[in-house]
Design an enzyme around this catalytic site. Structure first.
Site, PDB file in Angstrom:
ATOM      1  CB  SER A   1      -0.865   0.003   1.264  1.00 32.02           C
ATOM      2  OG  SER A   1      -1.553   1.234   1.387  1.00 32.02           O
TER       3      SER A   1
ATOM      4  CE1 TYR B   1      -3.903  -2.169   5.383  1.00 32.79           C
ATOM      5  CE2 TYR B   1      -3.206   0.057   4.798  1.00 32.79           C
ATOM      6  CZ  TYR B   1      -3.681  -1.189   4.421  1.00 32.79           C
ATOM      7  OH  TYR B   1      -3.917  -1.461   3.094  1.00 32.79           O
TER       8      TYR B   1
HETATM    9  N1  LIG Z   1      -8.847  -0.853  -0.708  1.00 33.14           N
HETATM   10  C1  LIG Z   1      -7.810  -0.034  -0.636  1.00 33.14           C
HETATM   11  O1  LIG Z   1      -7.960   1.218  -0.669  1.00 33.14           O
HETATM   12  C2  LIG Z   1      -6.413  -0.593  -0.518  1.00 33.14           C
HETATM   13  C3  LIG Z   1      -5.341   0.295  -0.670  1.00 33.14           C
HETATM   14  C4  LIG Z   1      -4.049  -0.186  -0.577  1.00 33.14           C
HETATM   15  C5  LIG Z   1      -3.817  -1.523  -0.348  1.00 33.14           C
HETATM   16  N2  LIG Z   1      -4.870  -2.376  -0.204  1.00 33.14           N
HETATM   17  C6  LIG Z   1      -4.590  -3.788   0.060  1.00 33.14           C
HETATM   18  O2  LIG Z   1      -5.225  -4.589  -0.912  1.00 33.14           O
HETATM   19  C7  LIG Z   1      -5.465  -5.883  -0.373  1.00 33.14           C
HETATM   20  C8  LIG Z   1      -6.912  -6.263  -0.641  1.00 33.14           C
HETATM   21  O3  LIG Z   1      -7.736  -5.386   0.083  1.00 33.14           O
HETATM   22  P1  LIG Z   1      -9.218  -4.996  -0.370  1.00 33.14           P
HETATM   23  O4  LIG Z   1      -9.296  -3.539  -0.341  1.00 33.14           O
HETATM   24  O5  LIG Z   1      -9.586  -5.734  -1.576  1.00 33.14           O
HETATM   25  O6  LIG Z   1     -10.019  -5.515   0.916  1.00 33.14           O
HETATM   26  P2  LIG Z   1     -11.280  -6.475   1.100  1.00 33.14           P
HETATM   27  O7  LIG Z   1     -12.291  -6.244   0.044  1.00 33.14           O
HETATM   28  O8  LIG Z   1     -11.666  -6.338   2.520  1.00 33.14           O
HETATM   29  O9  LIG Z   1     -10.660  -7.925   0.865  1.00 33.14           O
HETATM   30  C9  LIG Z   1      -9.774  -8.505   1.774  1.00 33.14           C
HETATM   31  C10 LIG Z   1      -9.591  -9.967   1.384  1.00 33.14           C
HETATM   32  O10 LIG Z   1      -8.661 -10.561   2.301  1.00 33.14           O
HETATM   33  C11 LIG Z   1      -9.186 -11.786   2.757  1.00 33.14           C
HETATM   34  N3  LIG Z   1      -8.702 -12.088   4.098  1.00 33.14           N
HETATM   35  C12 LIG Z   1      -8.758 -11.310   5.199  1.00 33.14           C
HETATM   36  N4  LIG Z   1      -8.243 -11.962   6.254  1.00 33.14           N
HETATM   37  C13 LIG Z   1      -7.859 -13.197   5.796  1.00 33.14           C
HETATM   38  C14 LIG Z   1      -7.263 -14.326   6.402  1.00 33.14           C
HETATM   39  N5  LIG Z   1      -6.939 -14.352   7.704  1.00 33.14           N
HETATM   40  N6  LIG Z   1      -7.016 -15.420   5.634  1.00 33.14           N
HETATM   41  C15 LIG Z   1      -7.337 -15.418   4.310  1.00 33.14           C
HETATM   42  N7  LIG Z   1      -7.888 -14.381   3.671  1.00 33.14           N
HETATM   43  C16 LIG Z   1      -8.147 -13.278   4.420  1.00 33.14           C
HETATM   44  C17 LIG Z   1     -10.703 -11.586   2.739  1.00 33.14           C
HETATM   45  O11 LIG Z   1     -11.362 -12.840   2.577  1.00 33.14           O
HETATM   46  P3  LIG Z   1     -12.124 -13.666   3.730  1.00 33.14           P
HETATM   47  O12 LIG Z   1     -12.746 -12.671   4.650  1.00 33.14           O
HETATM   48  O13 LIG Z   1     -13.089 -14.509   2.960  1.00 33.14           O
HETATM   49  O14 LIG Z   1     -11.041 -14.483   4.375  1.00 33.14           O
HETATM   50  C18 LIG Z   1     -10.885 -10.757   1.479  1.00 33.14           C
HETATM   51  O15 LIG Z   1     -10.991 -11.603   0.349  1.00 33.14           O
HETATM   52  C19 LIG Z   1      -5.122  -5.791   1.109  1.00 33.14           C
HETATM   53  O16 LIG Z   1      -3.843  -6.331   1.335  1.00 33.14           O
HETATM   54  C20 LIG Z   1      -5.117  -4.296   1.382  1.00 33.14           C
HETATM   55  O17 LIG Z   1      -4.295  -3.948   2.453  1.00 33.14           O
HETATM   56  C21 LIG Z   1      -6.168  -1.947  -0.287  1.00 33.14           C
END
Ligand SMILES: NC(=O)c1ccc[n+]([C@@H]2O[C@H](COP(=O)([O-])OP(=O)(O)OC[C@H]3O[C@@H](n4cnc5c(N)ncnc54)[C@H](OP(=O)(O)O)[C@@H]3O)[C@@H](O)[C@H]2O)c1
Length: 254
Positions: free
Chosen positions: A138, A151
């Site tokens: 990120s 985070y």
């Molecule tokens: N959205 C943003 O603005 C943003 C910005 C920068 C970076 N990111 C990064 O992008 C990545 C994806 O985030 P997102 O925004 O798409 O969030 P999201 O929609 O909340 O998705 C998170 C995913 O992680 C999985 N997860 C969480 N805990 C887990 C565990 N213990 N074991 C296995 N799977 C797990 C969840 O699946 P289950 O709940 O089914 O396990 C879900 O599929 C993350 O690493 C986040 O830090 C996001």
């Protein structure tokens, strides 16, 4: 012509960026191993995908379970060309309401879970002298953000660990790409009550990430205006940074 990736594994495929990435990979002809804890959304995604998939539920904080999920996917779909450590969690951990378990959770998933994913895929990639590792870090990892210290720090860890691996693995045929998004419209940020500059849809982000991966980018920071702002924030004196972020939107959340 065959697509660059025949088989990919994506963690966190049940939602957000991971889901969009898995779908886009399948559109481009890649078989995809779908990993997350919740089986139902993974099955729904598998039904939408246009190429063969393998659903492997697991908690990424359990390295043995991650290895088992990897082995199952490779057994069903074939050896990995691409492994995307995407699963992540993020929420505020405030000093006045400090819960150690929350820090453990964030570090457990974002740091240890990501590394468990990388190290599950690496032995076979090294044996073949072929493959690509991608970590979804990120832009927050470049700064200590008030309210989001755990985070930000977890993403700084991931970025630095991947940087070290990149140099070690490249001579052995394995590419490493660190992806640092800004704000992407997913359930992770849906609870944010502040304005999120340059907010991008998960589908658009997935297309941009995939293009960067295909180009074997070392680090991909996006969207560029947000990346530029973060870089500039690294350069200003710390007293100025402290002053600005103390008045910033993240701090004003509670
Ligand atoms: N959205 C943003 O603005 C943003 C910005 C920068 C970076 N990111 C990064 O992008 C990545 C994806 O985030 P997102 O925004 O798409 O969030 P999201 O929609 O909340 O998705 C998170 C995913 O992680 C999985 N997860 C969480 N805990 C887990 C565990 N213990 N074991 C296995 N799977 C797990 C969840 O699946 P289950 O709940 O089914 O396990 C879900 O599929 C993350 O690493 C986040 O830090 C996001």
């Amino acid at each position: 012509m065959a697509y660059l990736y025949s088989v990919a594994l994506v963690t966190g495929a049940s939602s957000g960026i991971g889901r969009a990435l898995a779908l886009e990979l399948s559109r481009r002809g890649c078989k995809v191993g779908l990993v997350a804890r919740r089986e139902e959304p993974l099955r729904a995604l598998a039904a939408e995908c246009m190429s063969p998939t393998c659903v492997a539920t697991c908690d990424v904080t359990d390295p043995a379970a991650v290895r088992a999920a990897h082995d199952r996917i490779v057994g069903e779909l074939g050896p990995l060309d691409l492994c995307v450590a995407n699963a992540g969690v993020g929420y505020e951990v405030r000093p006045d309401r400090f819960e150690f378990a929350e820090v453990q959770h964030i570090v457990g998933v974002n740091v240890l879970g990501a590394m468990a994913t990388v190290y599950a895929a690496l032995p076979a990639m090294l044996a073949r002298g072929h493959g690509q590792i991608a970590g979804i870090s990120s832009l927050a990892g470049y700064l200590g953000l008030p309210g989001n210290g755990a985070y930000s720090a977890s993403k700084a860890y991931l970025t630095n660990h991947l940087e070290a691996l990149r140099a070690e693995l490249r001579p052995r045929g394995v590419y490493v790409t660190t992806v640092c998004p800004g704000f992407i419209e997913t359930p992770l940020v849906s609870k944010n009550r502040f304005h999120m500059p340059f907010l991008m849809s998960a589908d658009k982000a997935a297309r941009k990430i995939l293009t960067a991966l295909e180009r074997r980018r070392r680090v991909y920071n996006f969207p560029w205006p947000m990346a530029l702002a973060v870089k500039a924030a690294r350069l200003v004196p710390r007293w100025l940074y402290d002053w600005v972020v103390a008045r910033g939107p993240v701090h004003a959340k509670s």
